[in-house]
Structure formats: structure tokens, C-alpha cells
Scaffold this motif. Structure first.
Motif, PDB file in Angstrom:
ATOM      1  N   PRO A   1     -22.940 105.436  -3.731  1.00  0.00           N
ATOM      2  CA  PRO A   1     -23.682 105.956  -5.094  1.00  0.00           C
ATOM      3  C   PRO A   1     -25.006 105.609  -5.200  1.00  0.00           C
ATOM      4  O   PRO A   1     -25.474 104.546  -4.938  1.00  0.00           O
ATOM      5  CB  PRO A   1     -22.647 105.136  -6.021  1.00  0.00           C
ATOM      6  N   VAL A   2     -25.764 106.681  -5.569  1.00  0.00           N
ATOM      7  CA  VAL A   2     -27.300 106.264  -5.887  1.00  0.00           C
ATOM      8  C   VAL A   2     -27.563 105.337  -6.957  1.00  0.00           C
ATOM      9  O   VAL A   2     -26.831 105.423  -7.906  1.00  0.00           O
ATOM     10  CB  VAL A   2     -27.964 107.895  -6.110  1.00  0.00           C
ATOM     11  N   GLY A   3     -28.382 104.415  -6.835  1.00  0.00           N
ATOM     12  CA  GLY A   3     -28.519 103.548  -7.820  1.00  0.00           C
ATOM     13  C   GLY A   3     -27.606 102.242  -7.560  1.00  0.00           C
ATOM     14  O   GLY A   3     -27.746 101.084  -8.285  1.00  0.00           O
ATOM     15  N   SER A   4     -26.737 102.206  -6.562  1.00  0.00           N
ATOM     16  CA  SER A   4     -25.902 100.915  -6.330  1.00  0.00           C
ATOM     17  C   SER A   4     -26.582  99.654  -5.945  1.00  0.00           C
ATOM     18  O   SER A   4     -26.148  98.424  -6.190  1.00  0.00           O
ATOM     19  CB  SER A   4     -24.798 101.301  -5.552  1.00  0.00           C
ATOM     20  N   VAL A   5     -27.730  99.832  -5.156  1.00  0.00           N
ATOM     21  CA  VAL A   5     -28.305  98.698  -4.650  1.00  0.00           C
ATOM     22  C   VAL A   5     -29.572  98.470  -5.833  1.00  0.00           C
ATOM     23  O   VAL A   5     -30.554  99.130  -6.022  1.00  0.00           O
ATOM     24  CB  VAL A   5     -29.034  98.952  -3.644  1.00  0.00           C
ATOM     25  N   ARG A   6     -29.386  97.093  -6.156  1.00  0.00           N
ATOM     26  CA  ARG A   6     -30.344  96.493  -7.151  1.00  0.00           C
ATOM     27  C   ARG A   6     -31.751  96.092  -6.441  1.00  0.00           C
ATOM     28  O   ARG A   6     -31.615  95.496  -5.449  1.00  0.00           O
ATOM     29  CB  ARG A   6     -29.763  95.325  -8.003  1.00  0.00           C
ATOM     30  N   ILE A   7     -32.607  95.761  -7.253  1.00  0.00           N
ATOM     31  CA  ILE A   7     -33.899  95.229  -6.835  1.00  0.00           C
ATOM     32  C   ILE A   7     -34.124  93.876  -7.540  1.00  0.00           C
ATOM     33  O   ILE A   7     -33.973  93.808  -8.942  1.00  0.00           O
ATOM     34  CB  ILE A   7     -34.863  96.072  -6.961  1.00  0.00           C
ATOM     35  N   ALA A   8     -34.420  92.815  -6.964  1.00  0.00           N
ATOM     36  CA  ALA A   8     -35.231  91.585  -7.358  1.00  0.00           C
ATOM     37  C   ALA A   8     -36.422  91.676  -6.692  1.00  0.00           C
ATOM     38  O   ALA A   8     -36.514  91.870  -5.649  1.00  0.00           O
ATOM     39  CB  ALA A   8     -34.214  90.321  -7.175  1.00  0.00           C
ATOM     40  N   VAL A   9     -37.385  90.905  -7.318  1.00  0.00           N
ATOM     41  CA  VAL A   9     -38.764  91.106  -7.059  1.00  0.00           C
ATOM     42  C   VAL A   9     -39.498  89.626  -7.194  1.00  0.00           C
ATOM     43  O   VAL A   9     -39.312  89.064  -8.081  1.00  0.00           O
ATOM     44  CB  VAL A   9     -39.814  91.971  -7.965  1.00  0.00           C
ATOM     45  N   VAL A  10     -39.826  89.284  -5.999  1.00  0.00           N
ATOM     46  CA  VAL A  10     -40.796  88.005  -5.980  1.00  0.00           C
ATOM     47  C   VAL A  10     -42.239  88.501  -6.599  1.00  0.00           C
ATOM     48  O   VAL A  10     -43.009  89.140  -5.888  1.00  0.00           O
ATOM     49  CB  VAL A  10     -41.052  87.317  -4.693  1.00  0.00           C
ATOM     50  N   ALA A  11     -42.576  88.353  -7.800  1.00  0.00           N
ATOM     51  CA  ALA A  11     -43.665  89.116  -8.530  1.00  0.00           C
ATOM     52  C   ALA A  11     -44.760  88.437  -8.586  1.00  0.00           C
ATOM     53  O   ALA A  11     -45.801  88.763  -8.950  1.00  0.00           O
ATOM     54  CB  ALA A  11     -42.992  89.103  -9.887  1.00  0.00           C
ATOM     55  N   THR A  12     -45.110  87.172  -7.738  1.00  0.00           N
ATOM     56  CA  THR A  12     -46.284  86.151  -8.042  1.00  0.00           C
ATOM     57  C   THR A  12     -47.170  86.159  -6.622  1.00  0.00           C
ATOM     58  O   THR A  12     -47.758  85.127  -6.602  1.00  0.00           O
ATOM     59  CB  THR A  12     -46.279  85.406  -8.830  1.00  0.00           C
ATOM     60  N   GLU A  13     -46.768  86.441  -5.484  1.00  0.00           N
ATOM     61  CA  GLU A  13     -47.002  86.074  -4.305  1.00  0.00           C
ATOM     62  C   GLU A  13     -48.602  86.500  -3.645  1.00  0.00           C
ATOM     63  O   GLU A  13     -49.114  86.109  -2.463  1.00  0.00           O
ATOM     64  CB  GLU A  13     -45.955  86.393  -3.125  1.00  0.00           C
ATOM     65  N   THR A  14     -49.174  87.460  -4.528  1.00  0.00           N
ATOM     66  CA  THR A  14     -50.741  87.814  -3.902  1.00  0.00           C
ATOM     67  C   THR A  14     -51.386  87.627  -5.544  1.00  0.00           C
ATOM     68  O   THR A  14     -51.088  87.730  -6.603  1.00  0.00           O
ATOM     69  CB  THR A  14     -50.551  89.349  -3.695  1.00  0.00           C
ATOM     70  N   ALA A  15     -52.646  87.347  -5.350  1.00  0.00           N
ATOM     71  CA  ALA A  15     -53.596  87.372  -6.305  1.00  0.00           C
ATOM     72  C   ALA A  15     -53.440  88.800  -7.057  1.00  0.00           C
ATOM     73  O   ALA A  15     -53.436  88.759  -8.359  1.00  0.00           O
ATOM     74  CB  ALA A  15     -55.004  87.150  -5.883  1.00  0.00           C
ATOM     75  N   LYS A  16     -53.503  90.058  -6.506  1.00  0.00           N
ATOM     76  CA  LYS A  16     -53.446  91.048  -7.071  1.00  0.00           C
ATOM     77  C   LYS A  16     -52.215  91.310  -8.033  1.00  0.00           C
ATOM     78  O   LYS A  16     -52.104  91.599  -9.046  1.00  0.00           O
ATOM     79  CB  LYS A  16     -53.158  92.244  -6.230  1.00  0.00           C
ATOM     80  N   ALA A  17     -51.212  90.712  -7.548  1.00  0.00           N
ATOM     81  CA  ALA A  17     -49.789  90.744  -8.340  1.00  0.00           C
ATOM     82  C   ALA A  17     -50.033  90.035  -9.524  1.00  0.00           C
ATOM     83  O   ALA A  17     -49.212  90.350 -10.838  1.00  0.00           O
ATOM     84  CB  ALA A  17     -48.595  90.214  -7.594  1.00  0.00           C
ATOM     85  N   MET A  18     -50.784  88.994  -9.635  1.00  0.00           N
ATOM     86  CA  MET A  18     -50.946  88.226 -10.816  1.00  0.00           C
ATOM     87  C   MET A  18     -51.579  89.146 -12.070  1.00  0.00           C
ATOM     88  O   MET A  18     -51.205  89.051 -13.296  1.00  0.00           O
ATOM     89  CB  MET A  18     -51.818  87.095 -10.824  1.00  0.00           C
ATOM     90  N   PHE A  19     -52.336  90.191 -11.873  1.00  0.00           N
ATOM     91  CA  PHE A  19     -52.950  91.113 -12.683  1.00  0.00           C
ATOM     92  C   PHE A  19     -51.739  92.486 -12.963  1.00  0.00           C
ATOM     93  O   PHE A  19     -52.247  92.986 -13.697  1.00  0.00           O
ATOM     94  CB  PHE A  19     -54.255  91.477 -12.079  1.00  0.00           C
ATOM     95  N   ALA A  20     -50.856  92.262 -12.421  1.00  0.00           N
ATOM     96  CA  ALA A  20     -49.806  93.477 -12.446  1.00  0.00           C
ATOM     97  C   ALA A  20     -48.553  93.151 -13.003  1.00  0.00           C
ATOM     98  O   ALA A  20     -47.632  94.063 -13.011  1.00  0.00           O
ATOM     99  CB  ALA A  20     -49.655  94.134 -11.341  1.00  0.00           C
TER     100      ALA A  20
END
Length: 286
Positions: A117-136
Motif C-alpha cells: 500500500p502506498v504510504g505504508s512506510v513511515r519516515i523518521a528524520v535525524v534533523a540536525t546533523e549538518t549546519a544547513k539542517a539547523m536553518f531548515a
């Protein structure tokens, strides 16, 4: 999906996977990224794919940490592991919601190929591992339909910043306190689960317990682990106590009995709508 404890397991280790299954973790994260040597990436990918073929019932969610988008390994990872039995992927070194949109398109294609089923795989994100990520971090709200959780990490961020240390007596140094706090805010804004980072010293059970209690106090709902022995402590600390559950029920029941009230007295204290929302979240986590 309950995610109090998420235990990392090297994707190329059958022995560690067998031990992890008995840990009581809410999720196992089969790792294809940092814990696997470059020479073992293909073997780890094949091993994780074979584990997904086992259709026996399990009491934990099956996540895979794939390699980051800039490695050239991402599509090979997804092609191998997106199949029935996969509950989610952990995306490392994300630079913002645009990366998650891209992953969503990849997952849709691979789910379709696997007759899932489309959408069955969820996503978790490591959201702070780059300097650019901190601004997003603000870009995760509103959340992508697949987004289940945001977590943070201090080690890759320290490498990106060129730091010589990221901890001192008493905890994280200031830049990493900022990353932790901003991740918590971003998860709340996106209305997804905030998951705290690892406690690297797996022999430090006292420090882990203290850190978990502080973390839950601040609003985190779960934590990543690197050793099975950490799981019981994490599960206990991120689960509401019987007293907390009973108090939450009294708040919810009192407001249900007084639908026009904005403030009520319960257990000798005044509570209002924010307390009601907190009580509802407590009961939802049981």
C-alpha cells in the motif's frame, strides 16, 4: 506506532540482531549507515533484506537507517529493503523537508513495485546533523504525510562544525543544546514525535536514567539506544507512571463532566485547557 525506544542494530550482524529482538525495544533500527564499514555495505543490505522475508509476528517496528542522499547508496538501499514487513526508514543527514519530499517519491515507487500500500512506510528524520539542517528545521511543518518522528544527533554535527568536543561535565555544550531544543520545537510544530538522541556511554546506567527523565520532562517522547541493556531504562522513563495516568484520567473526566468550564480544581490545584491537552497526550501514550 509506539516509539519509546529505538535500538540501533548493525545491519551486518546476525548475532546482534538476535540479541536485539529480545531487548523489549519498541523499534529496531537495522543500520546500513555509520555502523557498517564501506566494504560491508552490500552484504549488510542483503542481510537486512533477508530479515524482512521472515513473516513471523513480532512485537517491534522494523526500521532501516539508509545511507544519506549524497552517498550514492540511497536508491540501492531502498531497492533492497522496501518490501512487506518494513515499517519505516530513518533518514540521516537530512537538510530539510525537501529531502523528505524526495524520499516520499522514492518510497512510493518502491512500494508500488513491491505491491505494498502506498504510504505504508513511515519516515523518521535525524534533523540536525549538518549546519544547513539547523536553518531548515521549520520546514518540517506542516508535516509530510509519511513523517512520524524527528530526532537529532550531536556527533555528525560536531564533525560538520569542526568541534573538538561536544560534551562537558553536566551534558552537551551550548551548540548541541540548541540543536536538541530546536529539534523538540520542530517536532511539536510538525505534530510528530520528538525522539531524543543516544546516550553514548552504555555502561552509564545512572546517567542514562537521569538524562531520560530530564528529556521526558522537557517533552521528548522516546529515545534512541545503542545497546540492548539501555532499553528497559528508556521504556520505563518514557512511560507514564500509574500516578500520572490516574491524574490524567481525573483531568479528562472532570472536563468531560463540565464541558463549559475553562478552569477546574483537581487534586487541590487549578487546571485549565493546556493541562487537559497534556492529560489527553498522556492517556494516548499508554
Amino acid at each position: 506506532m509506539r516509539l519509546r525506544s529505538l535500538l540501533f542494530v548493525p545491519g551486518d550482524s546476525e548475532r546482534k540482531f538476535a540479541k536485539a529482538q529480545a531487548s523489549g525495544a519498541d523499534a529496531l533500527i537495522l543500520d546500513l549507515e555509520d555502523s557498517v564499514a564501506p566494504s560491508q555495505k552490500a552484504a549488510a543490505r542483503a542481510h537486512v533484506a533477508s530479515l524482512l522475508e521472515n513473516r513471523e509476528p513480532r512485537g517491534w517496528s522494523f526500521f532501516v537507517r539508509i545511507n544519506a542522499l549524497d552517498t550514492g547508496l540511497t536508491l540501492d538501499d531502498l531497492a533492497a529493503v522496501v518490501k512487506p514487513g518494513l515499517d519505516g526508514v530513518l533518514v540521516p543527514k537530512a537538510n530539510g523537508a525537501e529531502d523528505i519530499t524526495r524520499f516520499g517519491h522514492y518510497l512510493e515507487a518502491f512500494e508500488t513495485r513491491a505491491a505494498m500500500p502506498v504510504g505504508s512506510v513511515r519516515i523518521a528524520v535525524v534533523a540536525t546533523e549538518t549546519a544547513k539542517a539547523m536553518f531548515a528545521l521549520h520546514t518540517y511543518a506542516p508535516a509530510h504525510p509519511r513523517l512520524a518522528a524527528l530526532t537529532w544527533g550531536g556527533e555528525d554535527l560536531a564533525a560538520a562544525l569542526g568541534a573538538t568536543e561536544n560534551r562537558e561535565a553536566g551534558g552537551w555544550t551550548f551548540p548541541y543544546q540548541v540543536a536538541r531544543t530546536q529539534c523538540l520545537f520542530a517536532a511539536a510544530a510538525a505534530e510528530v514525535m520528538p525522539i531524543d538522541t543516544i546516550h553514548a556511554d552504555f555502561l552509564d546506567t545512572e546517567g542514562l536514567e537521569l538524562d531520560c527523565r530530564r528529556s521526558r520532562r522537557d517533552g521528548f517522547l522516546g529515545r534512541m539506544a545503542i545497546h540492548p541493556d539501555q532499553v528497559a531504562t528508556i521504556n520505563r522513563c518514557y512511560s507514564p507512571s500509574e500516578a500520572e495516568i490516574a491524574h490524567a484520567r481525573r483531568i479528562v473526566e472532570a472536563f468531560a463532566a463540565n464541558p463549559g468550564a475553562g478552569t477546574l480544581g483537581i487534586d487541590g490545584k487549578m487546571v485549565d485547557i493546556p493541562h487537559l491537552k497534556a492529560a489527553q497526550k498522556t492517556l494516548a501514550s499508554i
